[in-house]
Design a protein around this motif. Structure first.
Motif, PDB file in Angstrom:
ATOM      1  N   GLU A 154       0.835  -1.204   0.000  1.00 36.74           N
ATOM      2  CA  GLU A 154       0.000   0.000   0.000  1.00 36.74           C
ATOM      3  C   GLU A 154       0.876   1.262   0.000  1.00 36.74           C
TER       4      GLU A 154
ATOM      5  N   ASP B  30       2.604   1.481  -3.426  1.00 34.23           N
ATOM      6  CA  ASP B  30       1.667   1.947  -4.450  1.00 34.23           C
ATOM      7  C   ASP B  30       1.427   3.452  -4.328  1.00 34.23           C
ATOM      8  N   ARG B  31       1.222   3.909  -3.094  1.00 31.94           N
ATOM      9  CA  ARG B  31       0.953   5.341  -2.873  1.00 31.94           C
ATOM     10  C   ARG B  31       2.150   6.191  -3.323  1.00 31.94           C
TER      11      ARG B  31
END
Length: 158
Positions: free
Chosen positions: A70, A73-74
């Protein structure tokens, strides 16, 4: 003044050039030098920003390897490859500066020298050197001794 007694001909003021004009040309040259320095900082900014983006890409890969998908990805979608200014990466900023302001500044300085001083550069500094150096003392020579600069060819040596 003999050839070895003062500035070389390229750094001697043309006949009739007044002190005020030499001073003004010197100040214009000083301003150009500041712009050249600013350009160097801009190129440094360009390189550092690019280096940071590449390191950021490596950080994303490391976060992925560590199981933090996460966060990876961010970072990848929000920051990797992001424009530094609206619509621009730093290479575009550098190109716009070079083609615009920097080119215009250099041309204006050159044109003033051509119109007023037969294109001669650094007249103010050359005269300052003559005023400040200790004539006749080692390391205060007006010009380099060809023997002391091995990477320079003596005139007529080719």
């Amino acid at each position: 003044m003999s050839e070895t007694d003062g500035p070389d001909p390229a750094h001697r003021r043309p006949e009739g050039l007044d002190d005020a004009t030499v001073e003004a040309l010197g100040k214009l040259s000083e301003a150009l030098e500041v712009i050249e320095n600013a350009r160097g900082f801009l190129y440094g900014f360009h390189r550092m920003t690019g280096q940071a983006d590449l390191a950021l890409g490596e950080a994303v890969a490391l976060f992925r390897d560590a199981g933090h998908e996460e966060i990876a990805d961010r970072l990848e979608t929000e920051l990797v490859g992001r424009n530094v200014l609206e619509g621009r990466w730093t290479f575009q900023i550098v190109e716009e500066f070079d083609d615009g302001y920097w080119a215009a500044f250099r041309e204006a300085e050159r044109r003033a020298r051509d119109e007023l001083a037969e294109g001669r550069r650094h007249l103010f500094e050359a005269e300052m050197k003559e005023d400040r150096r200790t004539h006749g003392r080692r390391h205060h020579e007006a010009l380099p001794d060809d023997r002391s600069t091995p990477d320079r060819e003596a005139p007529g040596s080719r």
